[in-house]
Design a protein around this motif. Structure first.
Motif, PDB file in Angstrom:
ATOM      1  N   SER A  66      19.377  14.155 -12.019  1.00  0.00           N
ATOM      2  CA  SER A  66      20.890  13.965 -11.631  1.00  0.00           C
ATOM      3  C   SER A  66      21.691  15.120 -11.784  1.00  0.00           C
ATOM      4  CB  SER A  66      21.323  12.493 -12.219  1.00  0.00           C
ATOM      5  OG  SER A  66      21.582  12.862 -13.531  1.00  0.00           O
ATOM      6  N   THR A  67      23.042  15.318 -11.029  1.00  0.00           N
ATOM      7  CA  THR A  67      23.899  16.216 -11.367  1.00  0.00           C
ATOM      8  C   THR A  67      24.406  15.846 -12.718  1.00  0.00           C
ATOM      9  OG1 THR A  67      25.532  14.782 -10.076  1.00  0.00           O
ATOM     10  CG2 THR A  67      24.413  16.609  -8.855  1.00  0.00           C
ATOM     11  N   ALA A  68      24.752  14.613 -12.972  1.00  0.00           N
ATOM     12  CA  ALA A  68      25.213  14.163 -14.291  1.00  0.00           C
ATOM     13  C   ALA A  68      24.538  14.791 -15.515  1.00  0.00           C
ATOM     14  CB  ALA A  68      25.460  12.753 -14.429  1.00  0.00           C
ATOM     15  N   ARG A  69      23.156  14.620 -15.666  1.00  0.00           N
ATOM     16  CA  ARG A  69      22.476  15.123 -16.489  1.00  0.00           C
ATOM     17  C   ARG A  69      22.442  16.696 -16.476  1.00  0.00           C
ATOM     18  NH1 ARG A  69      17.797  10.795 -15.679  1.00  0.00           N
ATOM     19  NH2 ARG A  69      18.109   9.455 -17.403  1.00  0.00           N
ATOM     20  N   LEU A  70      22.380  17.265 -15.533  1.00  0.00           N
ATOM     21  CA  LEU A  70      22.490  18.901 -15.493  1.00  0.00           C
ATOM     22  C   LEU A  70      23.845  19.146 -15.940  1.00  0.00           C
ATOM     23  CD1 LEU A  70      20.640  21.231 -14.541  1.00  0.00           C
ATOM     24  CD2 LEU A  70      21.775  21.188 -12.318  1.00  0.00           C
ATOM     25  N   LYS A  71      24.924  18.582 -15.549  1.00  0.00           N
ATOM     26  CA  LYS A  71      26.093  19.065 -16.327  1.00  0.00           C
ATOM     27  C   LYS A  71      26.189  18.904 -17.864  1.00  0.00           C
ATOM     28  CE  LYS A  71      28.963  17.820 -12.109  1.00  0.00           C
ATOM     29  NZ  LYS A  71      29.829  17.048 -11.645  1.00  0.00           N
ATOM     30  N   ARG A  72      25.393  17.839 -18.178  1.00  0.00           N
ATOM     31  CA  ARG A  72      25.292  17.683 -19.692  1.00  0.00           C
ATOM     32  C   ARG A  72      24.345  18.709 -20.317  1.00  0.00           C
ATOM     33  NH1 ARG A  72      25.514  12.503 -18.345  1.00  0.00           N
ATOM     34  NH2 ARG A  72      23.235  11.980 -18.801  1.00  0.00           N
ATOM     35  N   ASP A  73      23.590  19.860 -19.433  1.00  0.00           N
ATOM     36  CA  ASP A  73      22.586  20.430 -20.044  1.00  0.00           C
ATOM     37  C   ASP A  73      21.292  19.779 -20.451  1.00  0.00           C
ATOM     38  OD1 ASP A  73      24.224  22.690 -19.301  1.00  0.00           O
ATOM     39  OD2 ASP A  73      25.102  23.092 -21.443  1.00  0.00           O
ATOM     40  N   GLN A  74      21.077  18.685 -19.738  1.00  0.00           N
ATOM     41  CA  GLN A  74      19.642  18.184 -20.057  1.00  0.00           C
ATOM     42  C   GLN A  74      18.712  18.236 -18.761  1.00  0.00           C
ATOM     43  OE1 GLN A  74      21.132  13.964 -20.147  1.00  0.00           O
ATOM     44  NE2 GLN A  74      21.955  14.289 -22.557  1.00  0.00           N
ATOM     45  N   GLY A  75      17.880  18.917 -19.055  1.00  0.00           N
ATOM     46  CA  GLY A  75      16.906  19.204 -18.038  1.00  0.00           C
ATOM     47  C   GLY A  75      15.584  18.059 -18.339  1.00  0.00           C
ATOM     48  N   ASP A  76      15.847  16.867 -17.898  1.00  0.00           N
ATOM     49  CA  ASP A  76      14.960  15.872 -17.998  1.00  0.00           C
ATOM     50  C   ASP A  76      13.553  16.029 -17.206  1.00  0.00           C
ATOM     51  OD1 ASP A  76      16.549  15.120 -15.686  1.00  0.00           O
ATOM     52  OD2 ASP A  76      15.935  13.318 -15.852  1.00  0.00           O
ATOM     53  N   LEU A  77      13.618  16.686 -16.193  1.00  0.00           N
ATOM     54  CA  LEU A  77      12.395  17.163 -15.229  1.00  0.00           C
ATOM     55  C   LEU A  77      11.820  18.483 -15.986  1.00  0.00           C
ATOM     56  CD1 LEU A  77      13.697  16.218 -11.743  1.00  0.00           C
ATOM     57  CD2 LEU A  77      12.386  14.796 -13.440  1.00  0.00           C
ATOM     58  N   TRP A  78      12.789  19.592 -16.491  1.00  0.00           N
ATOM     59  CA  TRP A  78      12.188  20.665 -16.837  1.00  0.00           C
ATOM     60  C   TRP A  78      13.240  21.266 -17.690  1.00  0.00           C
ATOM     61  CZ3 TRP A  78      11.172  25.780 -13.967  1.00  0.00           C
ATOM     62  CH2 TRP A  78      10.232  26.594 -14.606  1.00  0.00           C
ATOM     63  N   ASP A  79      13.031  21.817 -18.579  1.00  0.00           N
ATOM     64  CA  ASP A  79      13.703  22.972 -19.154  1.00  0.00           C
ATOM     65  C   ASP A  79      12.720  23.990 -19.949  1.00  0.00           C
ATOM     66  OD1 ASP A  79      15.196  24.438 -21.287  1.00  0.00           O
ATOM     67  OD2 ASP A  79      15.916  22.914 -22.241  1.00  0.00           O
ATOM     68  N   SER A  80      12.856  25.054 -19.286  1.00  0.00           N
ATOM     69  CA  SER A  80      12.002  26.195 -19.475  1.00  0.00           C
ATOM     70  C   SER A  80      12.210  26.795 -20.743  1.00  0.00           C
ATOM     71  CB  SER A  80      12.091  27.260 -18.386  1.00  0.00           C
ATOM     72  OG  SER A  80      13.302  28.083 -18.748  1.00  0.00           O
ATOM     73  N   GLY A  81      13.075  26.585 -21.560  1.00  0.00           N
ATOM     74  CA  GLY A  81      13.514  27.413 -22.765  1.00  0.00           C
ATOM     75  C   GLY A  81      13.642  28.626 -22.473  1.00  0.00           C
ATOM     76  N   LYS A  82      14.021  29.690 -23.494  1.00  0.00           N
ATOM     77  CA  LYS A  82      14.222  30.859 -22.996  1.00  0.00           C
ATOM     78  C   LYS A  82      12.868  31.487 -22.775  1.00  0.00           C
ATOM     79  CE  LYS A  82      16.361  34.949 -25.428  1.00  0.00           C
ATOM     80  NZ  LYS A  82      17.133  35.532 -26.112  1.00  0.00           N
ATOM     81  N   VAL A  83      12.799  32.185 -21.805  1.00  0.00           N
ATOM     82  CA  VAL A  83      11.421  32.846 -21.430  1.00  0.00           C
ATOM     83  C   VAL A  83      11.730  34.233 -21.122  1.00  0.00           C
ATOM     84  CG1 VAL A  83       9.610  32.981 -19.612  1.00  0.00           C
ATOM     85  CG2 VAL A  83      10.607  30.815 -20.061  1.00  0.00           C
ATOM     86  N   ALA A  84      11.081  35.263 -22.139  1.00  0.00           N
ATOM     87  CA  ALA A  84      11.344  36.582 -22.169  1.00  0.00           C
ATOM     88  C   ALA A  84      10.557  36.996 -20.727  1.00  0.00           C
ATOM     89  CB  ALA A  84      10.566  37.429 -23.315  1.00  0.00           C
ATOM     90  N   SER A  85      11.607  37.506 -19.907  1.00  0.00           N
ATOM     91  CA  SER A  85      10.865  38.022 -18.395  1.00  0.00           C
ATOM     92  C   SER A  85      11.911  38.650 -17.805  1.00  0.00           C
ATOM     93  CB  SER A  85      10.133  36.663 -17.753  1.00  0.00           C
ATOM     94  OG  SER A  85       9.810  37.139 -16.557  1.00  0.00           O
ATOM     95  N   GLU A  86      11.629  39.217 -17.009  1.00  0.00           N
ATOM     96  CA  GLU A  86      12.502  40.431 -15.954  1.00  0.00           C
ATOM     97  C   GLU A  86      12.303  39.322 -14.562  1.00  0.00           C
ATOM     98  OE1 GLU A  86      11.887  44.390 -15.600  1.00  0.00           O
ATOM     99  OE2 GLU A  86      12.338  44.610 -17.612  1.00  0.00           O
ATOM    100  N   GLN A  87      11.439  38.559 -14.438  1.00  0.00           N
ATOM    101  CA  GLN A  87      11.080  38.018 -13.202  1.00  0.00           C
ATOM    102  C   GLN A  87      12.157  37.006 -12.666  1.00  0.00           C
ATOM    103  OE1 GLN A  87       7.568  35.308 -13.344  1.00  0.00           O
ATOM    104  NE2 GLN A  87       7.670  34.806 -10.930  1.00  0.00           N
ATOM    105  N   SER A  88      12.685  37.160 -11.561  1.00  0.00           N
ATOM    106  CA  SER A  88      13.864  36.370 -10.717  1.00  0.00           C
ATOM    107  C   SER A  88      13.814  35.975  -9.383  1.00  0.00           C
ATOM    108  CB  SER A  88      15.184  37.039 -11.108  1.00  0.00           C
ATOM    109  OG  SER A  88      14.839  38.280 -10.060  1.00  0.00           O
ATOM    110  N   ILE A  89      12.200  36.271  -9.147  1.00  0.00           N
ATOM    111  CA  ILE A  89      11.710  35.864  -7.907  1.00  0.00           C
ATOM    112  C   ILE A  89      10.503  34.775  -7.884  1.00  0.00           C
ATOM    113  CG2 ILE A  89      10.865  36.793  -5.660  1.00  0.00           C
ATOM    114  CD1 ILE A  89      12.542  39.245  -6.264  1.00  0.00           C
ATOM    115  N   GLN A  90      10.551  33.724  -7.279  1.00  0.00           N
ATOM    116  CA  GLN A  90       8.986  33.039  -7.071  1.00  0.00           C
ATOM    117  C   GLN A  90       8.589  32.691  -8.589  1.00  0.00           C
ATOM    118  OE1 GLN A  90       7.856  32.365  -3.885  1.00  0.00           O
ATOM    119  NE2 GLN A  90       9.740  33.347  -3.276  1.00  0.00           N
TER     120      GLN A  90
END
Length: 127
Positions: A66-90
């Protein structure tokens, strides 16, 4: 004039997120697609910066039901955490299994070469 330049330089140092922002969020190369049939849709974004030679060194993706969860920074489907990567495509979705007709709301933030985090991107959606 010198005082204004000094103030701006000091403000930029206090707010490094101004130097790097995330825009143009895409899922399967589409903006806000509906009816994606991929179990692990691929996510992409573009970096915007006013500085030369600036790069992304890490990212974090939040996906919420939901947008409400996203606004509260709650990734209930997925929170990748901080990923060390330059990838921004696919970048493949790696969260909870998705069901047919699920609406997914997501946003991204990135880190620059100096380790400064950007502000969160605007939210995007796929179904």
């Amino acid at each position: 004039m010198i005082l204004l330049a000094a103030w701006f330089a000091g403000s930029a140092a206090l707010h490094p997120a101004w130097a790097l922002t995330v825009a143009n969020l895409r899922c399967e190369n589409l903006e806000r697609p509906s009816g994606i049939d991929a179990p692990q849709p691929r996510l992409s974004w573009i970096l915007k910066t006013s500085e030369r030679n600036q790069v992304q060194t890490a990212y974090q993706i939040l996906v919420a039901s939901s947008t409400a969860r996203l606004k509260r920074d709650q990734g209930d489907l997925w929170d990748s955490g901080k990923v060390a990567s330059e990838q921004s495509i696919q970048v493949p979705y790696a969260g909870k299994p998705l069901s047919s007709h699920d609406a997914c709301f997501w946003k991204v933030r990135v880190w620059d070469a100096a380790g400064n985090a950007s502000v969160w991107s605007q939210s995007a959606q796929w179904t």
